[in-house]
Write a protein that holds these residues in place. Structure first.
Motif, PDB file in Angstrom:
ATOM      1  N   GLN A 165       2.888 -28.904 -32.252  1.00  0.00           N
ATOM      2  CA  GLN A 165       3.818 -27.942 -32.833  1.00  0.00           C
ATOM      3  C   GLN A 165       3.236 -26.537 -32.723  1.00  0.00           C
ATOM      4  OE1 GLN A 165       4.938 -28.817 -36.856  1.00  0.00           O
ATOM      5  NE2 GLN A 165       5.994 -26.875 -37.136  1.00  0.00           N
ATOM      6  N   VAL A 166       4.027 -25.634 -32.131  1.00  0.00           N
ATOM      7  CA  VAL A 166       3.573 -24.260 -31.955  1.00  0.00           C
ATOM      8  C   VAL A 166       3.522 -23.558 -33.313  1.00  0.00           C
ATOM      9  CG1 VAL A 166       4.104 -22.030 -30.930  1.00  0.00           C
ATOM     10  CG2 VAL A 166       4.500 -24.117 -29.619  1.00  0.00           C
ATOM     11  N   GLN A 167       2.426 -22.893 -33.555  1.00  0.00           N
ATOM     12  CA  GLN A 167       2.286 -22.122 -34.786  1.00  0.00           C
ATOM     13  C   GLN A 167       1.675 -20.767 -34.466  1.00  0.00           C
ATOM     14  OE1 GLN A 167      -0.006 -24.008 -37.901  1.00  0.00           O
ATOM     15  NE2 GLN A 167       0.929 -22.740 -39.485  1.00  0.00           N
ATOM     16  N   LEU A 168       2.319 -19.713 -34.947  1.00  0.00           N
ATOM     17  CA  LEU A 168       1.823 -18.354 -34.797  1.00  0.00           C
ATOM     18  C   LEU A 168       1.647 -17.768 -36.200  1.00  0.00           C
ATOM     19  CD1 LEU A 168       4.211 -17.087 -31.961  1.00  0.00           C
ATOM     20  CD2 LEU A 168       1.935 -18.053 -31.714  1.00  0.00           C
ATOM     21  N   VAL A 169       0.466 -17.242 -36.453  1.00  0.00           N
ATOM     22  CA  VAL A 169       0.167 -16.723 -37.789  1.00  0.00           C
ATOM     23  C   VAL A 169      -0.351 -15.302 -37.668  1.00  0.00           C
ATOM     24  CG1 VAL A 169      -1.172 -17.030 -39.881  1.00  0.00           C
ATOM     25  CG2 VAL A 169      -0.356 -19.042 -38.623  1.00  0.00           C
ATOM     26  N   GLU A 170       0.406 -14.367 -38.251  1.00  0.00           N
ATOM     27  CA  GLU A 170      -0.003 -12.967 -38.233  1.00  0.00           C
ATOM     28  C   GLU A 170      -0.885 -12.656 -39.435  1.00  0.00           C
ATOM     29  OE1 GLU A 170       4.439 -13.046 -36.958  1.00  0.00           O
ATOM     30  OE2 GLU A 170       3.138 -14.004 -38.461  1.00  0.00           O
ATOM     31  N   SER A 171      -1.756 -11.685 -39.258  1.00  0.00           N
ATOM     32  CA  SER A 171      -2.579 -11.192 -40.351  1.00  0.00           C
ATOM     33  C   SER A 171      -2.948  -9.750 -40.065  1.00  0.00           C
ATOM     34  CB  SER A 171      -3.832 -12.053 -40.530  1.00  0.00           C
ATOM     35  OG  SER A 171      -4.630 -12.001 -39.359  1.00  0.00           O
ATOM     36  N   GLY A 172      -3.473  -9.076 -41.093  1.00  0.00           N
ATOM     37  CA  GLY A 172      -3.955  -7.717 -40.903  1.00  0.00           C
ATOM     38  C   GLY A 172      -3.041  -6.631 -41.427  1.00  0.00           C
ATOM     39  N   GLY A 173      -1.877  -7.005 -41.922  1.00  0.00           N
ATOM     40  CA  GLY A 173      -0.982  -6.000 -42.480  1.00  0.00           C
ATOM     41  C   GLY A 173      -1.510  -5.457 -43.792  1.00  0.00           C
ATOM     42  N   GLY A 174      -0.845  -4.411 -44.297  1.00  0.00           N
ATOM     43  CA  GLY A 174      -1.260  -3.837 -45.560  1.00  0.00           C
ATOM     44  C   GLY A 174      -0.658  -2.476 -45.770  1.00  0.00           C
ATOM     45  N   LEU A 175      -1.209  -1.776 -46.748  1.00  0.00           N
ATOM     46  CA  LEU A 175      -0.764  -0.429 -47.094  1.00  0.00           C
ATOM     47  C   LEU A 175      -1.769   0.583 -46.572  1.00  0.00           C
ATOM     48  CD1 LEU A 175       1.046   1.541 -48.724  1.00  0.00           C
ATOM     49  CD2 LEU A 175      -0.408   1.043 -50.706  1.00  0.00           C
ATOM     50  N   VAL A 176      -1.262   1.585 -45.873  1.00  0.00           N
ATOM     51  CA  VAL A 176      -2.143   2.600 -45.295  1.00  0.00           C
ATOM     52  C   VAL A 176      -1.448   3.945 -45.388  1.00  0.00           C
ATOM     53  CG1 VAL A 176      -1.272   2.237 -42.947  1.00  0.00           C
ATOM     54  CG2 VAL A 176      -3.572   3.148 -43.281  1.00  0.00           C
ATOM     55  N   GLN A 177      -2.230   4.996 -45.468  1.00  0.00           N
ATOM     56  CA  GLN A 177      -1.651   6.341 -45.489  1.00  0.00           C
ATOM     57  C   GLN A 177      -1.265   6.775 -44.075  1.00  0.00           C
ATOM     58  OE1 GLN A 177      -4.526   8.879 -47.489  1.00  0.00           O
ATOM     59  NE2 GLN A 177      -3.438   8.651 -49.424  1.00  0.00           N
ATOM     60  N   ALA A 178      -0.322   7.689 -44.012  1.00  0.00           N
ATOM     61  CA  ALA A 178       0.085   8.248 -42.723  1.00  0.00           C
ATOM     62  C   ALA A 178      -1.140   8.814 -42.008  1.00  0.00           C
ATOM     63  CB  ALA A 178       1.127   9.334 -42.929  1.00  0.00           C
ATOM     64  N   GLY A 179      -1.218   8.530 -40.710  1.00  0.00           N
ATOM     65  CA  GLY A 179      -2.357   8.948 -39.923  1.00  0.00           C
ATOM     66  C   GLY A 179      -3.452   7.909 -39.833  1.00  0.00           C
ATOM     67  N   GLY A 180      -3.352   6.874 -40.645  1.00  0.00           N
ATOM     68  CA  GLY A 180      -4.355   5.827 -40.655  1.00  0.00           C
ATOM     69  C   GLY A 180      -4.143   4.787 -39.575  1.00  0.00           C
ATOM     70  N   SER A 181      -4.972   3.752 -39.629  1.00  0.00           N
ATOM     71  CA  SER A 181      -4.944   2.705 -38.612  1.00  0.00           C
ATOM     72  C   SER A 181      -4.950   1.323 -39.262  1.00  0.00           C
ATOM     73  CB  SER A 181      -6.172   2.811 -37.704  1.00  0.00           C
ATOM     74  OG  SER A 181      -6.191   4.038 -37.008  1.00  0.00           O
ATOM     75  N   LEU A 182      -4.388   0.376 -38.550  1.00  0.00           N
ATOM     76  CA  LEU A 182      -4.446  -1.037 -38.908  1.00  0.00           C
ATOM     77  C   LEU A 182      -4.555  -1.843 -37.626  1.00  0.00           C
ATOM     78  CD1 LEU A 182      -1.668  -1.536 -41.643  1.00  0.00           C
ATOM     79  CD2 LEU A 182      -4.125  -1.771 -41.979  1.00  0.00           C
ATOM     80  N   ARG A 183      -5.147  -3.020 -37.734  1.00  0.00           N
ATOM     81  CA  ARG A 183      -5.210  -3.941 -36.602  1.00  0.00           C
ATOM     82  C   ARG A 183      -4.594  -5.256 -37.013  1.00  0.00           C
ATOM     83  NH1 ARG A 183     -10.213  -7.198 -33.879  1.00  0.00           N
ATOM     84  NH2 ARG A 183      -9.599  -7.017 -31.674  1.00  0.00           N
ATOM     85  N   LEU A 184      -3.517  -5.608 -36.364  1.00  0.00           N
ATOM     86  CA  LEU A 184      -2.868  -6.880 -36.622  1.00  0.00           C
ATOM     87  C   LEU A 184      -3.417  -7.938 -35.672  1.00  0.00           C
ATOM     88  CD1 LEU A 184       0.874  -5.795 -36.983  1.00  0.00           C
ATOM     89  CD2 LEU A 184      -0.944  -5.791 -38.696  1.00  0.00           C
ATOM     90  N   SER A 185      -3.453  -9.160 -36.158  1.00  0.00           N
ATOM     91  CA  SER A 185      -3.849 -10.301 -35.334  1.00  0.00           C
ATOM     92  C   SER A 185      -2.748 -11.350 -35.379  1.00  0.00           C
ATOM     93  CB  SER A 185      -5.155 -10.916 -35.842  1.00  0.00           C
ATOM     94  OG  SER A 185      -6.221  -9.998 -35.766  1.00  0.00           O
ATOM     95  N   CYS A 186      -2.646 -12.100 -34.313  1.00  0.00           N
ATOM     96  CA  CYS A 186      -1.716 -13.221 -34.243  1.00  0.00           C
ATOM     97  C   CYS A 186      -2.496 -14.408 -33.696  1.00  0.00           C
ATOM     98  CB  CYS A 186      -0.529 -12.889 -33.351  1.00  0.00           C
ATOM     99  SG  CYS A 186       0.564 -14.288 -33.000  1.00  0.00           S
ATOM    100  N   ALA A 187      -2.767 -15.368 -34.559  1.00  0.00           N
ATOM    101  CA  ALA A 187      -3.504 -16.559 -34.163  1.00  0.00           C
ATOM    102  C   ALA A 187      -2.527 -17.656 -33.779  1.00  0.00           C
ATOM    103  CB  ALA A 187      -4.401 -17.018 -35.307  1.00  0.00           C
ATOM    104  N   ALA A 188      -2.718 -18.212 -32.592  1.00  0.00           N
ATOM    105  CA  ALA A 188      -1.798 -19.221 -32.074  1.00  0.00           C
ATOM    106  C   ALA A 188      -2.462 -20.592 -32.040  1.00  0.00           C
ATOM    107  CB  ALA A 188      -1.342 -18.839 -30.672  1.00  0.00           C
ATOM    108  N   SER A 189      -1.672 -21.602 -32.293  1.00  0.00           N
ATOM    109  CA  SER A 189      -2.148 -22.980 -32.190  1.00  0.00           C
ATOM    110  C   SER A 189      -0.998 -23.865 -31.741  1.00  0.00           C
ATOM    111  CB  SER A 189      -2.718 -23.470 -33.523  1.00  0.00           C
ATOM    112  OG  SER A 189      -1.723 -23.438 -34.531  1.00  0.00           O
TER     113      SER A 189
END
Length: 124
Positions: free
Chosen positions: A1-25
């Motif tokens: 069974q295909v599973q995709l799981v995102e992580s890394g979201g959150g609250l950030v101020q304008a001009g900031g950075s985030l890195r999202l991940s998507c782990a697949a199995s």
């Protein structure tokens, strides 16, 4: 069974950075064109970026080009989205999606596998 799981979201101020991940199995990750989409409240789900399975060709939407960077690590079955210079209009739920043996597509309905999404909120 295909599973995709995102992580890394959150609250950030304008001009900031985030890195999202998507782990697949449950799939042969290297055989999938992978994409990121986002959906803001009251709006349609929109294409953000995609990376092709054959040659890692990358496409971005005009709204994120130059600020976001998509990548994948086939040894870890994981895709990433580095988001820099974030703006309040980037606020949305971000979804990863997969398309087996598929070419790059901007239409969400072309992707058959989806994660549950991760919230990104950018404050002004």
């Amino acid at each position: 069974q295909v599973q995709l799981v995102e992580s890394g979201g959150g609250l950030v101020q304008a001009g900031g950075s985030l890195r999202l991940s998507c782990a697949a199995s449950g799939l042969t990750f290297r055989s999938y064109t992978m994409g990121w989409f986002r959906q803001a409240p009251g709006k349609e789900r929109e294409f953000v970026s995609a990376i092709r399975w054959t040659d890692d060709k990358i496409v971005y939407s005009d709204s994120v080009k130059g600020r976001f960077a998509i990548s994948r690590d086939n040894t870890k079955n994981t895709m990433y989205l580095q988001m820099n210079s974030l703006k309040p209009e980037d606020t949305a739920v971000y979804y990863c999606a997969g398309r087996r043996f598929g070419d790059i597509e901007r239409a969400a309905e072309k992707f058959g596998s989806w994660g549950q999404g991760t919230q990104v909120t950018v404050s002004s």
